[in-house]
Design a protein around this motif. Sequence first.
Motif, PDB file in Angstrom:
ATOM      1  N   THR A   1     -47.959  19.244  -4.547  1.00  0.00           N
ATOM      2  CA  THR A   1     -48.707  19.130  -3.122  1.00  0.00           C
ATOM      3  C   THR A   1     -47.649  18.637  -2.063  1.00  0.00           C
TER       4      THR A   1
ATOM      5  N   ASN B   1     -45.956  16.990   0.730  1.00  0.00           N
ATOM      6  CA  ASN B   1     -46.156  15.500   1.399  1.00  0.00           C
ATOM      7  C   ASN B   1     -47.568  14.773   1.172  1.00  0.00           C
ATOM      8  N   ARG B   2     -47.848  14.773   0.063  1.00  0.00           N
ATOM      9  CA  ARG B   2     -49.128  14.186  -0.420  1.00  0.00           C
ATOM     10  C   ARG B   2     -48.941  13.955  -1.981  1.00  0.00           C
TER      11      ARG B   2
ATOM     12  N   ASP C   1     -52.680   9.370  -0.697  1.00  0.00           N
ATOM     13  CA  ASP C   1     -51.383   9.072   0.332  1.00  0.00           C
ATOM     14  C   ASP C   1     -50.952  10.415   1.016  1.00  0.00           C
ATOM     15  N   VAL C   2     -50.911  10.520   2.277  1.00  0.00           N
ATOM     16  CA  VAL C   2     -50.464  11.764   2.989  1.00  0.00           C
ATOM     17  C   VAL C   2     -49.238  11.393   4.027  1.00  0.00           C
TER      18      VAL C   2
ATOM     19  N   TYR D   1     -44.478  10.436   1.353  1.00  0.00           N
ATOM     20  CA  TYR D   1     -45.023  10.708   0.071  1.00  0.00           C
ATOM     21  C   TYR D   1     -44.636  11.823  -0.700  1.00  0.00           C
TER      22      TYR D   1
END
Length: 181
Positions: free
Chosen positions: A87, A89-90, A94-95, A99
């Motif tokens: 995933t 940037n996630r 949490d985005v 992250y």
Amino acid sequence: MQTEEGKQIAIFAGGCFWCTEAVFTNLKGVEKVTSGYIGGTTQNPTYKEICTGTTGHAEAIKIVYNPVEIPYEDLLEIFFTAHDPTTLNRQGADVGTQYRSEIFYTTDIQKQKAENYIKWLTAEKLYNSPIVTKVSAATTFYPAEAYHQDYYNSNSEQGYCRMVIAPKLEKLRKHYASKLK
């Protein structure tokens, strides 16, 4: 990077540093885990600043470990087990770029091992989606504020800890019992 007495440093960003810190703190051969920020442009960033997603930093952990007790390859395996490397940037709810999944190597050997491990995971098709974990040279690591250090052990009854971190620790105990302190 080698420290005193043959210890080495590994730096991983796998989403929330509270989660990854809790996982790696429990491993034999891991001497210290520090939550912090790396990979951005702001000097001495604060948590409030990195949460905006504008500093370029990732929430990360800096691990001081004894490679005789736990090799870097084992740290890589546990890193990829402890978070979702597919995933961008996630991680869960949490985005943001803070992250992201990223390995910050401190030696050319770490770089090679990380790249080879990602190639192996990809060839084995262990994930349903492509791995997005970046492998980058370590830059300045800034320790996070004191209240972020050893967060799970100080706040294990908090909702986030029970719902997000505790299942990760249970998975660790289930799959890596022989590597735990």
